[in-house]
Design a protein around this motif. Structure first.
Motif, PDB file in Angstrom:
ATOM      1  N   LEU A  26      38.717  36.503  42.463  1.00  0.00           N
ATOM      2  CA  LEU A  26      38.208  36.610  43.827  1.00  0.00           C
ATOM      3  C   LEU A  26      37.733  38.028  44.054  1.00  0.00           C
ATOM      4  O   LEU A  26      38.494  38.975  43.891  1.00  0.00           O
ATOM      5  CB  LEU A  26      39.319  36.272  44.838  1.00  0.00           C
ATOM      6  CG  LEU A  26      39.888  34.849  44.743  1.00  0.00           C
ATOM      7  CD1 LEU A  26      41.121  34.708  45.610  1.00  0.00           C
ATOM      8  CD2 LEU A  26      38.842  33.844  45.180  1.00  0.00           C
ATOM      9  N   GLY A  27      36.463  38.157  44.403  1.00  0.00           N
ATOM     10  CA  GLY A  27      35.916  39.487  44.660  1.00  0.00           C
ATOM     11  C   GLY A  27      35.792  39.715  46.148  1.00  0.00           C
ATOM     12  O   GLY A  27      36.392  39.017  46.951  1.00  0.00           O
ATOM     13  N   ARG A  28      34.958  40.663  46.529  1.00  0.00           N
ATOM     14  CA  ARG A  28      34.811  41.022  47.946  1.00  0.00           C
ATOM     15  C   ARG A  28      34.240  39.872  48.752  1.00  0.00           C
ATOM     16  O   ARG A  28      34.789  39.469  49.759  1.00  0.00           O
ATOM     17  CB  ARG A  28      33.897  42.239  48.066  1.00  0.00           C
ATOM     18  CG  ARG A  28      34.451  43.299  48.976  1.00  0.00           C
ATOM     19  CD  ARG A  28      33.415  44.336  49.306  1.00  0.00           C
ATOM     20  NE  ARG A  28      32.827  44.931  48.122  1.00  0.00           N
ATOM     21  CZ  ARG A  28      32.849  46.242  47.866  1.00  0.00           C
ATOM     22  NH1 ARG A  28      33.469  47.054  48.677  1.00  0.00           N
ATOM     23  NH2 ARG A  28      32.279  46.724  46.791  1.00  0.00           N
ATOM     24  N   THR A  29      33.133  39.332  48.297  1.00  0.00           N
ATOM     25  CA  THR A  29      32.484  38.263  49.078  1.00  0.00           C
ATOM     26  C   THR A  29      32.257  37.011  48.241  1.00  0.00           C
ATOM     27  O   THR A  29      31.894  35.976  48.751  1.00  0.00           O
ATOM     28  CB  THR A  29      31.102  38.721  49.594  1.00  0.00           C
ATOM     29  OG1 THR A  29      30.367  39.208  48.465  1.00  0.00           O
ATOM     30  CG2 THR A  29      31.235  39.818  50.625  1.00  0.00           C
ATOM     31  N   ALA A  30      32.432  37.150  46.941  1.00  0.00           N
ATOM     32  CA  ALA A  30      32.154  36.011  46.060  1.00  0.00           C
ATOM     33  C   ALA A  30      33.380  35.731  45.198  1.00  0.00           C
ATOM     34  O   ALA A  30      34.328  36.516  45.162  1.00  0.00           O
ATOM     35  CB  ALA A  30      30.948  36.316  45.181  1.00  0.00           C
ATOM     36  N   ALA A  31      33.327  34.599  44.534  1.00  0.00           N
ATOM     37  CA  ALA A  31      34.446  34.223  43.671  1.00  0.00           C
ATOM     38  C   ALA A  31      33.909  33.485  42.466  1.00  0.00           C
ATOM     39  O   ALA A  31      32.810  32.925  42.522  1.00  0.00           O
ATOM     40  CB  ALA A  31      35.409  33.322  44.445  1.00  0.00           C
ATOM     41  N   TYR A  32      34.642  33.496  41.376  1.00  0.00           N
ATOM     42  CA  TYR A  32      34.318  32.561  40.308  1.00  0.00           C
ATOM     43  C   TYR A  32      35.574  31.903  39.762  1.00  0.00           C
ATOM     44  O   TYR A  32      36.646  32.491  39.730  1.00  0.00           O
ATOM     45  CB  TYR A  32      33.448  33.183  39.215  1.00  0.00           C
ATOM     46  CG  TYR A  32      34.017  34.286  38.367  1.00  0.00           C
ATOM     47  CD1 TYR A  32      33.495  35.580  38.470  1.00  0.00           C
ATOM     48  CD2 TYR A  32      34.999  34.060  37.411  1.00  0.00           C
ATOM     49  CE1 TYR A  32      33.948  36.599  37.657  1.00  0.00           C
ATOM     50  CE2 TYR A  32      35.470  35.085  36.604  1.00  0.00           C
ATOM     51  CZ  TYR A  32      34.943  36.351  36.729  1.00  0.00           C
ATOM     52  OH  TYR A  32      35.393  37.374  35.924  1.00  0.00           O
ATOM     53  N   HIS A  33      35.359  30.684  39.382  1.00  0.00           N
ATOM     54  CA  HIS A  33      36.419  29.874  38.789  1.00  0.00           C
ATOM     55  C   HIS A  33      35.878  29.445  37.444  1.00  0.00           C
ATOM     56  O   HIS A  33      34.822  28.803  37.376  1.00  0.00           O
ATOM     57  CB  HIS A  33      36.707  28.671  39.704  1.00  0.00           C
ATOM     58  CG  HIS A  33      37.367  27.514  38.998  1.00  0.00           C
ATOM     59  ND1 HIS A  33      37.057  26.205  39.302  1.00  0.00           N
ATOM     60  CD2 HIS A  33      38.309  27.457  38.026  1.00  0.00           C
ATOM     61  CE1 HIS A  33      37.789  25.390  38.533  1.00  0.00           C
ATOM     62  NE2 HIS A  33      38.548  26.134  37.749  1.00  0.00           N
TER      63      HIS A  33
END
Lengths: 202, 382
Positions: free
Chosen positions: B175-182
């Motif tokens: 989880l980043g500041r405004t985006a995420a990746y799974h």
């Protein structure tokens, strides 16, 4: 619980630096000494430079303002929390700020299983990644709320990362750091403003 | 000749770029893509380049109103989670001998084995739209479409199990500041014997609070049904993803991470490949173990205590029975190891210098052999 579908607005950004290690008491004392040395060094550096006339008044001005700011901070002995829009809090005590994440953030994160935090002495820039919290949900990065130097790291989190969930404002603090630019605090939210901010997210 | 090769390369780069919507690139034109889902397929099989590509997309693409699925496969590699200890997770010695690198990803979670028979999927979204269950429904949906009746289910840990028992997919996320990746793996036709032998740690006696892996029995989808190849699964996944996340008929876009449009990926890949990240980023740990020493005629045991911080030896204590070796040399070896990387090549260099220093003068053949053996066993520990 359905924590898969919640609104994730926790702005915890992180660059993994060093991880929490079991710092012994001696190292903690050393770190405090370093922090104190930094504070006293700051005062001496803010002295006027006699070599350049036009700069003297500016330097004196700067010194006066800083002294005033410092005096007002210490006289208030401020313990009020200030919040970032990334859900971190900073508590100022003199020239040192304690940093942690808010209740909103720890709830959104889920159970913290690991805290990746910086080393003592690490220099941080405002908004710079300084670590990561790994929870059952994801690795979530932490962004520094201020510019300064890390003076202390919460070593209890190495054995007990769930302190971040259980006591995010007290025993679950993350790092302590010097405050290089006190004006950065002015850009942060107080308790009431932060509550309002959270409500706007829901 | 050189000129012609350059032209060919440029044309190829242009061709691979032409499928990319302008809005994908930094400072994108704000082109309105029909639908919000996009599927990319990496043309690289280098795990470090692909990890760097993931970070690039996460950092540079506007994911507010768009979702991206990146499909990628690597040549053999072992990938550990962000806060893991590779010494605790795999057989580093065997990996060095086999030429299989260890990579550390930025997401959390446990250790996995990658090879061309393993498919990697990265679901990019805004933080608001981060939904692992939804992403995994795309995967299980695709598998059921290919093979009706197949028993594939996501667990509450977001693994995918085949027949309720075999793990065919593991998940991790960032989880980043405004985006995420799974991202998740999918075992199609991976080299299972190699997987089993590499994911067997050989460094014992480690005490660490690094995040541990949960070993699980695995199976390849192709063993279950030979039609479930990486290629057929890739095609179905893309279809399923675009159906779920909306596409408007965009094709799967091949991307070449080394393309200059992805500025800085080579540098990022180099950093990910570096020892300081792969090994040095390991949380502090200690090793308490015994070394079995021998000189051909007799045997003894030495006890070792090591503390490793940021991949370097911070403390080292060696205790050997005085009738085997006098106290001086082991203590001197321990002192020399301070500050060295916990790594066999560096330890071997330290040991070599140590033996040279000790070797001169009164050291007899037997003592010399025992010292050499002690050094070999220390190096083998790492």
């Amino acid at each position: 619980m359905g924590w898969c579908a919640e609104v994730m607005r926790v702005h915890l950004a992180v660059k993994p630096l060093c991880t929490v290690q079991s710092v012994d008491r001696h190292s903690v004392k050393m770190a405090m000494r370093v922090a104190l040395r930094c504070v006293s060094a700051n005062f001496s550096h803010k002295g006027p430079r006699l070599s350049h006339l036009p700069q003297i008044s500016a330097a004196l001005q700067l010194r006066r303002t800083d002294l005033t700011r410092t005096l007002s901070t210490t006289s208030q002995l401020s313990t009020a929390l200030k919040f970032t829009d990334k859900h971190e809090w900073v508590q100022v005590d003199g020239k040192v700020g304690t940093v942690g994440i808010s209740n909103f953030a720890q709830e959104a994160l889920g159970d913290v299983v690991y805290c990746g935090l910086p080393e003592i002495g690490q220099k941080l820039e405002n908004m710079e990644e300084f670590g990561a919290l790994e929870s059952v949900k994801a690795a979530s990065e932490l962004y520094s709320p201020l510019t300064g130097e890390v003076t202390e790291v919460n070593t209890d989190l190495a054995e007990n990362p769930s302190l971040v969930n259980k006591a995010c404002y007290k025993e679950g603090w993350l790092i302590k750091m010097t405050i290089e630019n006190p004006s950065e605090l002015d850009g942060l939210m107080d308790d009431a403003a932060y509550e309002k901010f959270i409500k706007s997210l829901e | 000749m050189v000129l012609r090769s350059l032209c060919v390369l440029r044309a190829q780069a242009a061709a691979s770029l032409s499928g990319l919507p302008a809005a994908l690139l930094p400072g994108g034109s704000g082109l309105d893509l029909p639908g919000s889902g996009l599927v990319l397929r990496s043309l690289s099989t280098d795990v470090f380049q692909n990890l760097a590509l993931e970070d690039w997309i996460h950092d540079n693409v506007d994911l507010h109103s768009r979702s991206i699925l990146l499909l990628w496969r690597n040549s053999a590699a072992v990938v550990v989670g962000r806060h893991q200890n590779p010494w605790q997770e795999c057989d580093l010695r065997l990996m060095r001998r086999s030429g299989v690198p260890v990579a550390r990803r930025r997401s959390g979670g446990g250790t996995v084995f990658h090879d061309p028979g393993n498919l990697n999927l990265t679901f990019f979204s805004s933080r608001k739209n981060y939904d692992r269950a939804r992403n995994l429904r795309v995967v299980t949906g695709a598998l059921r479409a290919l093979r009706p009746g197949i028993d594939v289910r996501a667990t509450d840990r977001f693994d995918i199990l085949l027949d309720g028992h075999y793990k065919i997919s593991g998940t991790a996320a960032k989880l980043g500041r405004t985006a995420a990746y799974h991202h998740c793996t999918l075992l199609c036709s991976a080299d299972r014997p190699l997987l089993a032998s590499l994911l067997r740690p050989t460094c014992h006696g480690i005490h660490s609070n690094a995040t541990a892996s949960l070993p699980a029995p695995v199976q390849n989808l192709m063993d279950h049904d030979p039609s479930l190849t990486p290629e057929s699964i890739t095609r179905q996944l893309a279809q399923q993803y675009l159906a779920e996340f909306g596409s408007g008929g965009l094709p799967v876009v091949p991307v070449q991470p080394s393309d200059p449009a992805f500025g800085g990926i080579d540098r990022a890949a180099a950093a990910l490949r570096g020892w300081d990240w792969t090994h040095g980023r390991t949380p502090r740990f200690s090793v308490d173990t015994a070394l079995e020493l021998a000189d051909g005629a007799a045997a003894a045991t030495a006890s070792v205590h090591l503390e490793v911080k940021a991949g370097r030896v911070e403390a080292c204590r060696l205790a050997v029975a005085p009738e085997w070796l006098p106290g001086g040399p082991p203590a001197r070896l321990a002192a020399r190891l301070l500050g060295a990387r916990f790594c066999p090549s560096e330890a071997a260099a330290v040991a070599e210098a140590f033996l040279r220093a000790e070797g001169g003068g009164a050291t007899g053949a037997r003592l010399g052999a025992r010292l050499g053996d002690l050094c070999d066993k220390m190096v083998a520990l790492m």
